[in-house]
Design an enzyme around this catalytic site. Structure first.
Site, PDB file in Angstrom:
ATOM      1  N   GLU A  70       0.819  -1.211   0.000  1.00 54.46           N
ATOM      2  CA  GLU A  70       0.000   0.000   0.000  1.00 54.46           C
ATOM      3  C   GLU A  70       0.854   1.263   0.000  1.00 54.46           C
ATOM      4  OE1 GLU A  70      -2.957   0.202  -0.775  1.00 54.46           O
ATOM      5  OE2 GLU A  70      -3.651  -1.838  -0.533  1.00 54.46           O
TER       6      GLU A  70
ATOM      7  N   TYR B  61      -7.123   6.640   3.046  1.00 58.99           N
ATOM      8  CA  TYR B  61      -7.202   5.509   2.117  1.00 58.99           C
ATOM      9  C   TYR B  61      -6.391   4.317   2.612  1.00 58.99           C
ATOM     10  CZ  TYR B  61      -5.740   2.227  -1.277  1.00 58.99           C
ATOM     11  OH  TYR B  61      -5.444   1.026  -1.858  1.00 58.99           O
TER      12      TYR B  61
ATOM     13  N   ASP C 263     -10.199   5.067  -3.183  1.00 68.20           N
ATOM     14  CA  ASP C 263      -8.994   5.493  -3.883  1.00 68.20           C
ATOM     15  C   ASP C 263      -9.404   6.076  -5.236  1.00 68.20           C
ATOM     16  OD1 ASP C 263      -9.683   3.288  -5.420  1.00 68.20           O
ATOM     17  OD2 ASP C 263      -7.605   2.932  -5.968  1.00 68.20           O
TER      18      ASP C 263
END
Length: 291
Positions: free
Chosen positions: A38, A121, A139
């Site tokens: 991520e 996010y 996102d």
DNA sequence: AAAACGTGGTA
DNA sequence: TTACCAAGTTT
């Protein structure tokens, strides 16, 4: 107004058939692997993340492994992924995980959100994809897909709106595992089919429920979207300077940096900025190194 | 709230 | 070749 089943069943089925196999997906992936992915995927395409993620996990299989190293090693291993402050923040997050969470990636949104480099996010994504929690994952892909399918416009507003978040929340399945699959399916659709330019509507599993398609694909008519300039910017200068440090095993003399960027005032300013950011440290009277 | 922050692929 | 874009966060 499309009903829930017009969207959910086709999309979940499509994901089941078309999902890419990625190292940070699936039951064998650790929470740390998800977290590293991520960070790396923030503004960086999957194809470029893949090899760096693999090397990173091989070298630092747990947060403690990374936390034990100088932060400069993280910056070096980050390579050319871009936005190297992410490497700083990932290292800092690993240190905090060791200090405050027994070396285990925390599973709650709030604990994740408190770590450096983790915003709304990323906290939602890690909680959802690593731990199966139920959160709205918003996102750029999800925003674009929902803008088209639900709102009937080509592209979402420049910044997330309250209405957008409400739409995403209403669509999120109540069941935890299904919510997680729904979010990743939405992202995958945005990445593979409902792309920013030249979407492949003919291959879209929810085309019959898409408001943008029904409206005849009207073009974006919101406020102009700002384009990043690049040539001659501080950003480019910083990149050049850091590349010199990254590509050399030890401290480098100032002359090496001087050679990397001719305009002196800008070079001096950018080097000072890199030092202030913690990406570079003075290593001697006329030498610099990674931290 | 807007601007800063890297890099490389694609059309 | 220039323009746009890629799983955002921080200040």
């Amino acid at each position: 107004m499309a009903s829930m089943s017009d969207l959910h069943d086709p999309l979940l089925r499509w994901y089941d058939d078309h999902a890419r196999e990625l190292p940070w997906r699936g039951p064998q992936a650790s929470a740390w692997s998800v977290m590293v992915s991520e960070f790396m995927l923030q503004q960086t395409p999957v194809a470029r993340v893949l090899p760096v993620h693999e090397a990173w996990l091989a070298r630092w299989p747990t947060p403690a492994d990374l936390a034990a190293e100088p932060v400069g090693e993280a910056v070096r291993a980050w390579g050319r992924l871009g936005y190297p402050r992410r490497a700083l923040r990932l290292h800092a997050a690993a240190v905090a995980i060791v200090a405050d969470h027994g070396g285990e990636v925390p599973s709650s949104y709030d604990d994740l959100r408190a770590l450096s480099g983790i915003g709304d996010y990323t906290a939602a994504a890690i909680a959802t994809f690593a731990f199966g929690r139920r959160h709205v994952v918003l996102d750029t892909n999800v925003r674009r897909v929902l803008a088209r399918v639900v709102q009937g416009v080509e592209l979402p507003a420049p910044a997330v709106t309250k209405a957008e978040r409400e739409v995403a929340a209403e669509l999120l399945p109540l069941d935890e595992p299904t919510a997680a699959t729904w979010s990743i399916a939405l992202m995958e659709l945005g990445a593979l089919v409902c792309t920013a330019t030249r979407p492949r509507c003919e291959a879209c599993p929810v085309r019959d429920a898409c408001a943008w398609r029904a409206a005849g694909h009207p073009p974006y008519d919101g406020p102009p979207r700002k384009v990043q300039t690049w040539a001659g910017t501080d950003r480019q200068c910083r990149g050049r300077l850091l590349a010199v440090l990254r590509d050399d095993p030890g401290p480098v003399h100032r002359s090496r940096l001087d050679a990397a960027w001719t305009e002196e005032a800008q070079r001096v300013r950018c080097l000072a900025g890199l030092v202030a950011d913690g990406l570079v440290v003075p290593a001697g009277p006329d030498t610099y190194a990674l931290p």
